[in-house]
Design a protein around this motif. Structure first.
Motif, PDB file in Angstrom:
ATOM      1  N   TYR A   1       3.784 -18.728   2.124  1.00  0.00           N
ATOM      2  CA  TYR A   1       2.887 -18.737   1.204  1.00  0.00           C
ATOM      3  C   TYR A   1       3.520 -19.839  -0.019  1.00  0.00           C
ATOM      4  O   TYR A   1       1.778 -20.500   0.023  1.00  0.00           O
ATOM      5  N   THR A   2       3.980 -20.262  -0.019  1.00  0.00           N
ATOM      6  CA  THR A   2       3.842 -21.777  -0.704  1.00  0.00           C
ATOM      7  C   THR A   2       3.515 -22.587  -0.111  1.00  0.00           C
ATOM      8  O   THR A   2       2.221 -23.937  -0.312  1.00  0.00           O
ATOM      9  N   LEU A   3       3.875 -23.212   1.363  1.00  0.00           N
ATOM     10  CA  LEU A   3       3.860 -24.550   2.010  1.00  0.00           C
ATOM     11  C   LEU A   3       1.530 -23.595   3.009  1.00  0.00           C
ATOM     12  O   LEU A   3       1.111 -24.988   2.574  1.00  0.00           O
ATOM     13  N   GLU A  19      13.717 -11.603   4.090  1.00  0.00           N
ATOM     14  CA  GLU A  19      11.877 -11.752   4.582  1.00  0.00           C
ATOM     15  C   GLU A  19      11.053 -12.103   3.533  1.00  0.00           C
ATOM     16  O   GLU A  19      10.011 -12.836   3.397  1.00  0.00           O
ATOM     17  N   ARG A  20      11.459 -11.687   1.963  1.00  0.00           N
ATOM     18  CA  ARG A  20      11.110 -12.074   0.950  1.00  0.00           C
ATOM     19  C   ARG A  20      11.420 -13.881   0.442  1.00  0.00           C
ATOM     20  O   ARG A  20      10.472 -14.130  -0.243  1.00  0.00           O
ATOM     21  N   VAL A  21      12.437 -14.019   0.564  1.00  0.00           N
ATOM     22  CA  VAL A  21      12.402 -15.363   0.817  1.00  0.00           C
ATOM     23  C   VAL A  21      11.845 -15.994   1.404  1.00  0.00           C
ATOM     24  O   VAL A  21      10.820 -17.444   1.545  1.00  0.00           O
ATOM     25  N   ALA A  73      -7.266 -13.706  -3.062  1.00  0.00           N
ATOM     26  CA  ALA A  73      -8.372 -15.051  -4.272  1.00  0.00           C
ATOM     27  C   ALA A  73      -8.157 -14.504  -5.254  1.00  0.00           C
ATOM     28  O   ALA A  73      -8.721 -14.569  -6.562  1.00  0.00           O
ATOM     29  N   ILE A  74      -7.855 -12.820  -5.317  1.00  0.00           N
ATOM     30  CA  ILE A  74      -8.650 -11.792  -6.304  1.00  0.00           C
ATOM     31  C   ILE A  74      -7.941 -10.852  -6.649  1.00  0.00           C
ATOM     32  O   ILE A  74      -8.121 -10.585  -7.690  1.00  0.00           O
ATOM     33  N   ALA A  75      -6.783 -10.756  -6.194  1.00  0.00           N
ATOM     34  CA  ALA A  75      -6.032  -9.523  -6.394  1.00  0.00           C
ATOM     35  C   ALA A  75      -5.222 -10.086  -6.278  1.00  0.00           C
ATOM     36  O   ALA A  75      -4.143 -10.618  -5.858  1.00  0.00           O
ATOM     37  N   PRO A  76      -4.252  -8.913  -7.686  1.00  0.00           N
ATOM     38  CA  PRO A  76      -2.820  -9.422  -7.517  1.00  0.00           C
ATOM     39  C   PRO A  76      -1.517  -8.992  -6.129  1.00  0.00           C
ATOM     40  O   PRO A  76      -2.531  -8.143  -5.860  1.00  0.00           O
ATOM     41  N   SER A  77      -0.960 -10.250  -6.020  1.00  0.00           N
ATOM     42  CA  SER A  77      -0.601 -10.019  -5.303  1.00  0.00           C
ATOM     43  C   SER A  77       1.375 -10.287  -4.847  1.00  0.00           C
ATOM     44  O   SER A  77       1.487 -11.196  -4.768  1.00  0.00           O
ATOM     45  N   PRO A  78       1.888  -8.916  -5.247  1.00  0.00           N
ATOM     46  CA  PRO A  78       2.638  -9.765  -5.257  1.00  0.00           C
ATOM     47  C   PRO A  78       3.788  -9.518  -4.254  1.00  0.00           C
ATOM     48  O   PRO A  78       3.864  -8.600  -2.884  1.00  0.00           O
ATOM     49  N   LEU A  79       4.648 -10.957  -4.020  1.00  0.00           N
ATOM     50  CA  LEU A  79       4.785 -11.596  -2.678  1.00  0.00           C
ATOM     51  C   LEU A  79       6.187 -10.501  -2.483  1.00  0.00           C
ATOM     52  O   LEU A  79       6.793 -10.652  -0.635  1.00  0.00           O
ATOM     53  N   SER A  80       6.920  -9.409  -3.034  1.00  0.00           N
ATOM     54  CA  SER A  80       8.491  -8.488  -2.694  1.00  0.00           C
ATOM     55  C   SER A  80       7.484  -7.455  -1.812  1.00  0.00           C
ATOM     56  O   SER A  80       8.670  -7.429  -1.042  1.00  0.00           O
ATOM     57  N   TYR A  81       5.808  -7.166  -1.689  1.00  0.00           N
ATOM     58  CA  TYR A  81       6.116  -6.097  -0.654  1.00  0.00           C
ATOM     59  C   TYR A  81       4.691  -6.376   0.148  1.00  0.00           C
ATOM     60  O   TYR A  81       3.733  -5.654   0.710  1.00  0.00           O
ATOM     61  N   VAL A  82       3.718  -7.609  -0.197  1.00  0.00           N
ATOM     62  CA  VAL A  82       2.978  -7.838   0.077  1.00  0.00           C
ATOM     63  C   VAL A  82       2.922  -9.211   1.254  1.00  0.00           C
ATOM     64  O   VAL A  82       2.810 -10.342   0.376  1.00  0.00           O
ATOM     65  N   PRO A  83       2.904  -9.551   1.981  1.00  0.00           N
ATOM     66  CA  PRO A  83       3.338 -10.137   3.413  1.00  0.00           C
ATOM     67  C   PRO A  83       1.666 -10.878   3.364  1.00  0.00           C
ATOM     68  O   PRO A  83       0.675 -10.546   3.258  1.00  0.00           O
ATOM     69  N   PRO A 136      -2.109  -3.761  -3.872  1.00  0.00           N
ATOM     70  CA  PRO A 136      -2.928  -3.615  -4.943  1.00  0.00           C
ATOM     71  C   PRO A 136      -4.968  -4.488  -4.221  1.00  0.00           C
ATOM     72  O   PRO A 136      -4.595  -5.423  -4.014  1.00  0.00           O
ATOM     73  N   THR A 137      -5.494  -3.521  -5.073  1.00  0.00           N
ATOM     74  CA  THR A 137      -6.888  -4.528  -4.840  1.00  0.00           C
ATOM     75  C   THR A 137      -8.091  -3.882  -6.402  1.00  0.00           C
ATOM     76  O   THR A 137      -7.206  -3.795  -7.320  1.00  0.00           O
ATOM     77  N   MET A 138      -9.226  -4.507  -6.130  1.00  0.00           N
ATOM     78  CA  MET A 138     -10.170  -5.161  -7.320  1.00  0.00           C
ATOM     79  C   MET A 138     -11.552  -3.719  -7.397  1.00  0.00           C
ATOM     80  O   MET A 138     -11.513  -3.587  -6.083  1.00  0.00           O
ATOM     81  N   PRO A 139     -12.009  -3.657  -8.311  1.00  0.00           N
ATOM     82  CA  PRO A 139     -12.961  -2.927  -8.160  1.00  0.00           C
ATOM     83  C   PRO A 139     -14.457  -3.197  -7.209  1.00  0.00           C
ATOM     84  O   PRO A 139     -14.743  -2.484  -7.006  1.00  0.00           O
ATOM     85  N   ASN A 140     -14.079  -4.785  -7.098  1.00  0.00           N
ATOM     86  CA  ASN A 140     -15.656  -5.227  -6.527  1.00  0.00           C
ATOM     87  C   ASN A 140     -14.979  -5.448  -5.237  1.00  0.00           C
ATOM     88  O   ASN A 140     -15.891  -5.903  -3.993  1.00  0.00           O
ATOM     89  N   VAL A 141     -14.132  -4.693  -4.892  1.00  0.00           N
ATOM     90  CA  VAL A 141     -14.293  -4.948  -3.025  1.00  0.00           C
ATOM     91  C   VAL A 141     -13.857  -3.439  -2.054  1.00  0.00           C
ATOM     92  O   VAL A 141     -13.696  -2.393  -2.801  1.00  0.00           O
ATOM     93  N   ILE A 142     -15.217  -3.741  -1.301  1.00  0.00           N
ATOM     94  CA  ILE A 142     -15.416  -2.616  -0.818  1.00  0.00           C
ATOM     95  C   ILE A 142     -15.283  -2.541   0.794  1.00  0.00           C
ATOM     96  O   ILE A 142     -15.262  -3.652   1.601  1.00  0.00           O
ATOM     97  N   TYR A 143     -14.744  -1.323   1.327  1.00  0.00           N
ATOM     98  CA  TYR A 143     -13.815  -1.629   2.555  1.00  0.00           C
ATOM     99  C   TYR A 143     -14.296  -1.355   3.329  1.00  0.00           C
ATOM    100  O   TYR A 143     -15.051   0.241   3.729  1.00  0.00           O
TER     101      TYR A 143
END
Length: 566
Positions: A256-258, A248-250, A224-234, A308-315
């Motif tokens: 993702y689309t469905l 698997e990337r396909v 919803a908020i962070a860049p999520s490249p589908l090449s390595y983010v399942p 990738p993540t964002m500054p306002n995400v706290i784990y």
């Protein structure tokens, strides 16, 4: 000797002035610690100590928190934050539906606002759904089963989100209730974005918004908020890893689309209509989610794949975990009776109250063949094949059991809470996923060598027994889990303390806009720089066309001169 600690320079100066007023022979005053030594014949009165403390330690500023939770197992997480906020002196108010399953109307930790609406997310709702999921998974092939499960999810959660929106509408239309909420002057809204109720409430009241998140109404929260490249983010729950082959990337792209299309079909009609009705046609409902000040994410990269993540995400993953406490006497005696073989703990989650009779018999028969003792949380009818080594219980202190040194294995459905408790206590897992993110959670542990996963459609006594014996007898499973546990525990602050610090941070500063990206306000073509690319390509084409035109003109001039010369 009296020792007082502070980290405030202003308090340090106040302490020095205050200490000079007391009848003591001497004192030492450091930046962080003040030590007072009184003569044996003199002593500080209780009133003097209280006065000194009141000077040095300013009273903690308590806040007011409005909580809109999600019912069921999600409340187990939220309740921990609510109780800790109460212990820190904050006033907490929880919004609940009249048919709430987990959320009690009376609690010493919070005040409840009960909305007289049937939200539908009660025990019967979820258990009927899970029973249908088990039936589907056991009766169809993998492709048909996935399609049927998606349709079941779509129909079930379409109704669930419809009920949530009706609850919010009921609140918004109750002018007296909304006036009382506005007059209460809450500092923040704390909510679980797996439903949109708290998001809409925060926007309506104009309050900072904090998420206790793993999922949103559109799936896994990072997307919803962070860049999520589908090449390595399942995409959960694709059951893929961050090391994907081409095909698997396909698969990840198609999945993702469905899934995104499915999520929008499920939640879009309800939340879009609600947003248009109360906030106008220009407000996109999902932008309200993306505008949250803080995302407290129940994720640890010991378990999650790097992304990738964002500054306002706290784990804060594993914030519910804690050292084991002594077991009740009857459980301790049962555990001790296992001898050198140890104990297997089995819990298939709050939604699995009972299993189909034949499946329960297969699981019980597999347990009966093992030398280990088994503690099984199960509310269904006693299986006919239940062995003498198996103890059925309605409830068990799961964290305390997993922390007991005699526990050898955890048989789990793959819920996030149980997984992090197993990681915390270094207990390997045999997983039997049923629904939601359970299969994907277990797949992450399997990829790290700490779990063996069984599909319920293939489970029988032989395969289940073989899986348990493999994990029990192969030391690599426990060693890998111990490695994960060591990494998970090695943190500068406890996850719960981290979560509470950041909640209070948002309360102190009336939000955390400086940590929040504004990218969600961009249209998609700006976000992906499509407009920039088109502009640059246009410029290049214009330059090339201009150059080609000039070259053509020069060639034409040269040809005309040549003709004249001839």
């Amino acid at each position: 000797m009296v020792t007082i600690t502070t980290q405030d320079d202003r308090n340090l100066r106040c302490a020095r002035r205050a200490l000079h007023t007391f009848p003591v022979r001497g004192f030492t005053c450091y930046k962080y610690t003040y030590t007072i030594r009184a003569d044996l014949k003199m002593f500080l009165s209780l009133a003097s100590i209280v006065s000194l403390l009141s000077v040095i330690i300013p009273p903690a500023k308590s806040g007011t928190v409005l909580v809109f939770p999600h019912d069921g197992s999600h409340w187990v997480n939220m309740r921990i934050l609510v109780e800790e906020l109460h212990r820190r002196g904050h006033s907490v108010t929880v919004v609940r539906a009249s048919d709430s399953w987990y959320i009690s109307e009376i609690s010493p930790y919070y005040n409840a606002i009960t909305v007289d609406v049937v939200a539908g997310g009660n025990e019967d709702f979820y258990r009927a759904f899970v029973s249908e999921v088990i039936r589907i998974k056991r009766s169809k092939g993998s492709i048909l089963a996935r399609f049927a499960l998606d349709m079941e999810l779509k129909n079930t959660f379409f109704e669930l989100h419809k009920n949530i929106c009706e609850l919010i509408m009921h609140m918004f239309e109750n002018k007296e209730l909304m006036k009382s909420l506005q007059e209460a002057k809450y500092d923040i809204v704390l909510t679980d974005p797996v439903n949109g109720g708290g998001v809409f409430l925060a926007h309506y009241l104009g309050l900072p918004l904090v998420f206790n998140a793993r999922w949103t109404v559109h799936g896994e929260a990072h997307f919803a908020i962070a860049p999520s490249p589908l090449s390595y983010v399942p995409l959960p729950p694709s059951e893929l890893t961050d090391k994907m082959t081409f095909f698997e990337r396909v698969e990840n792209m198609i999945f993702y689309t469905l899934r995104m299309s499915l999520y929008k079909q499920v939640v879009g009609p309800h939340y879009s209509a609600l947003s248009k009705r109360y906030f106008g046609p220009d407000v996109d409902y999902f932008s309200l989610f993306q505008a949250a000040d803080l995302w407290l994410m129940r994720v640890d990269f010991v378990f999650e794949f790097p992304r990738p993540t964002m500054p306002n995400v706290i784990y804060m993953a594993g914030f519910q975990c804690k050292p084991a406490e002594p077991l009740p006497q009857h459980l301790e005696l049962f555990v001790q009776s296992s001898g050198q073989h140890g104990v297997i703990v089995t819990s298939l989650g709050t939604l699995i109250a009972e299993l189909p009779v034949d499946l329960a018999d297969e699981i019980a028969a597999a347990f009966a063949k093992l030398p280990q003792k088994v503690i099984w949380r199960y509310k269904g009818e006693k299986p006919a094949s239940l062995g003498n080594n198996t103890l059925l219980v309605d409830w068990m202190p799961q964290n305390d059991l997993l922390g007991h040194p005699s526990i050898k294995l955890f048989v789990s459905h793959g819920g996030t809470n149980g997984i992090y408790e197993a990681i915390y206590h270094s207990v390997p897992i045999v997983g039997i996923p049923f629904v939601f993110d359970q299969a994907d959670n277990l797949n992450r542990l399997r990829a790290k060598g700490a779990a063996r996963v069984m599909d319920v459609s293939d489970l029988d006594r032989e395969t289940f027994q073989e899986a348990m014996q493999e994990v029990l007898n192969d030391p690599s499973y426990r060693m890998n889990m111990q490695r994960l546990s060591s990494l998970h525990r090695d943190q500068p602050m406890k996850p719960l303390d981290t979560a509470l610090f950041w909640i209070e941070f948002v309360m102190r500063h009336k939000g955390a806009a400086h940590l929040r990206t504004e990218s969600y306000r961009l249209p998609w073509y700006s976000y992906y720089s499509v407009d920039v690319i088109i502009f640059l390509v246009g410029v290049v084409l214009l330059v090339l066309c201009t150059f080609a035109g000039l070259l053509k003109c020069l060639c034409s001039m040269c040809l005309r001169k040549k003709r004249k010369c001839d």
